[in-house]
Design a protein around this motif. Structure first.
Motif, PDB file in Angstrom:
ATOM      1  N   GLN A  68       0.827  -1.207   0.000  1.00  0.00           N
ATOM      2  CA  GLN A  68       0.000   0.000   0.000  1.00  0.00           C
ATOM      3  C   GLN A  68       0.865   1.263   0.000  1.00  0.00           C
ATOM      4  O   GLN A  68       0.447   2.301  -0.489  1.00  0.00           O
ATOM      5  N   LEU A  69       2.092   1.158   0.530  1.00  0.00           N
ATOM      6  CA  LEU A  69       2.992   2.306   0.548  1.00  0.00           C
ATOM      7  C   LEU A  69       3.591   2.566  -0.831  1.00  0.00           C
ATOM      8  O   LEU A  69       3.832   3.700  -1.208  1.00  0.00           O
ATOM      9  N   GLY A  70       3.855   1.509  -1.586  1.00  0.00           N
ATOM     10  CA  GLY A  70       4.488   1.676  -2.885  1.00  0.00           C
ATOM     11  C   GLY A  70       5.955   2.040  -2.718  1.00  0.00           C
ATOM     12  O   GLY A  70       6.540   1.932  -1.638  1.00  0.00           O
ATOM     13  N   ASN A  71       6.565   2.518  -3.807  1.00  0.00           N
ATOM     14  CA  ASN A  71       7.965   2.940  -3.672  1.00  0.00           C
ATOM     15  C   ASN A  71       8.004   4.348  -3.086  1.00  0.00           C
ATOM     16  O   ASN A  71       7.015   5.050  -3.052  1.00  0.00           O
ATOM     17  N   ALA A  72       9.151   4.751  -2.629  1.00  0.00           N
ATOM     18  CA  ALA A  72       9.281   6.046  -1.961  1.00  0.00           C
ATOM     19  C   ALA A  72      10.127   6.980  -2.814  1.00  0.00           C
ATOM     20  O   ALA A  72      11.306   7.184  -2.539  1.00  0.00           O
ATOM     21  N   PRO A  73       9.561   7.545  -3.855  1.00  0.00           N
ATOM     22  CA  PRO A  73      10.351   8.435  -4.702  1.00  0.00           C
ATOM     23  C   PRO A  73      10.598   9.769  -4.013  1.00  0.00           C
ATOM     24  O   PRO A  73       9.967  10.103  -3.016  1.00  0.00           O
ATOM     25  N   THR A  74      11.510  10.526  -4.573  1.00  0.00           N
ATOM     26  CA  THR A  74      11.782  11.862  -4.058  1.00  0.00           C
ATOM     27  C   THR A  74      11.439  12.870  -5.137  1.00  0.00           C
ATOM     28  O   THR A  74      11.234  12.528  -6.295  1.00  0.00           O
ATOM     29  N   ARG A  75      11.382  14.104  -4.750  1.00  0.00           N
ATOM     30  CA  ARG A  75      11.077  15.170  -5.709  1.00  0.00           C
ATOM     31  C   ARG A  75      12.048  16.321  -5.462  1.00  0.00           C
ATOM     32  O   ARG A  75      12.683  16.401  -4.414  1.00  0.00           O
ATOM     33  N   THR A  76      12.161  17.205  -6.431  1.00  0.00           N
ATOM     34  CA  THR A  76      13.035  18.357  -6.288  1.00  0.00           C
ATOM     35  C   THR A  76      12.488  19.253  -5.200  1.00  0.00           C
ATOM     36  O   THR A  76      11.294  19.562  -5.159  1.00  0.00           O
TER      37      THR A  76
END
Length: 106
Positions: free
Chosen positions: A89-97
């Motif tokens: 349910q969390l999925g992957n943990a991408p980042t953003r600028t």
């Protein structure tokens, strides 16, 4: 006087010297054979690359490192019923600028 011991000692010494010389010749022969084998292997290998085959810089110059401040996405909160979230349910943990690109000083 007992000369047999002296004669045996002298004979043993000569035999020992012969063994040492023969072993030395065998070691020297093995080294010569190893050098000849190595030069034959090197002769069969492809030649080293020429300067024209080496990579060159792009027309724009050297590529520089790009640095930016990244912020993680927030982890979603559990529902009001109090059930825990599972990893799928969390999925992957991408980042953003990040909005603030100034470097933090500690």
């Amino acid at each position: 006087m007992d000369m047999t011991r002296e004669q045996l000692a002298a004979a043993g010494s000569a035999a020992g010297m012969i063994v040492i010389v023969v072993c030395g010749l065998l070691v020297a022969g093995a080294l010569v054979a190893a050098v000849r084998l190595g030069s034959g292997v090197r002769r069969r290998e492809s030649p080293p690359p020429r300067s024209a085959d080496q990579p060159t810089l792009p027309a724009t110059g050297p590529v520089r490192e790009e640095s930016e401040i990244r912020e993680p996405n927030e982890v979603p909160r559990a529902g009001s019923d109090g059930t825990r979230l599972t990893p799928h349910q969390l999925g992957n943990a991408p980042t953003r600028t990040g909005e603030d690109q100034t470097r933090r000083r500690w």
